[in-house]
Enzyme design. Structure first.
Site: not given
Length: 213
Positions: A94, A152, A182-184
């Site tokens: 993301m 994450i 912002g991430s995963r």
């Protein structure tokens, strides 16, 4: 709590802070230039924490994406300490322009929630899966299948938010948390699940099928 407001509650403090600064710049300082400096992050915060409705597919066999973003990796036959057997793993990145509210990929009961503190490497790096701050949510379906979703944190993200608790019964597409800036997300599916996505695909949380039983 359903968390279905147009703006995720976690964004309100940011919007209020920058919004108040914008108003004070106009009222007290009489400066539209300074007001514009604060107005920009006010609008960005409102946009970033947006929480739109999504149309969940009617087919209950469908496993939906838990996040907006892009599929950056698919792994077969992987193992995880919270799971009893090999799985298929789908990794979704993301960026700051994606909706950051996360949704449950499949209906079931929250079996485990495990939080790991960690680093804040760029979330598109594979080593972020093991080294970054992360939160694991394990769903046990009614027929005994295990589906693990891991939030994450990324390079800019500094807080993972999880709205659910162990023992909660959740439905496919239901909101369960968010990650700031912002991430995963990684989803571990049973090997029997047939994937519906490939690397490079764009997905939307609660709406795009990523697999099916």
């Amino acid at each position: 709590m359903k968390h279905d407001s147009l703006i995720a509650p976690e964004g309100i403090p940011f919007i209020a802070l920058f919004g108040a600064a914008t108003i004070l710049a106009v009222v007290l300082l009489k400066s539209y230039g300074i007001a514009a400096v604060f107005l920009a992050p006010t609008l960005f915060s409102a946009w970033f924490f947006r929480n739109p409705e999504r149309r969940v597919p009617g087919d209950e066999r469908m496993i939906v994406s838990p996040a907006d973003g892009q599929v950056i990796r698919i792994d077969e036959g992987v193992h995880h300490e919270l799971l009893s057997g090999p799985c298929r793993k789908v990794s979704i990145f993301m960026n700051i322009f994606n909706v950051h509210v996360n949704r449950i990929p499949y209906s079931g009961k929250v079996s485990r929630i495990v939080y790991h503190p960690g680093r804040f490497l760029s979330a598109n790096l594979d080593k972020a899966s093991e080294q970054n701050e992360r939160n694991s949510v394990l769903i046990l379906t009614d027929d005994g299948k295990e589906i693990l979703t891991i939030q994450i944190a990324g390079l800019i993200a500094r807080r993972i938010v999880c709205w659910v608790e162990e023992g909660d019964g959740l439905t496919r597409g239901e909101r369960f948390g968010l990650i700031r800036f912002g991430s995963r997300l990684e989803v571990f599916l049973p090997m029997e699940a047939k994937l519906c996505v490939a690397r490079g695909d764009k997905v939307q949380a609660g709406q795009t099928p990523i697999g099916t039983f």
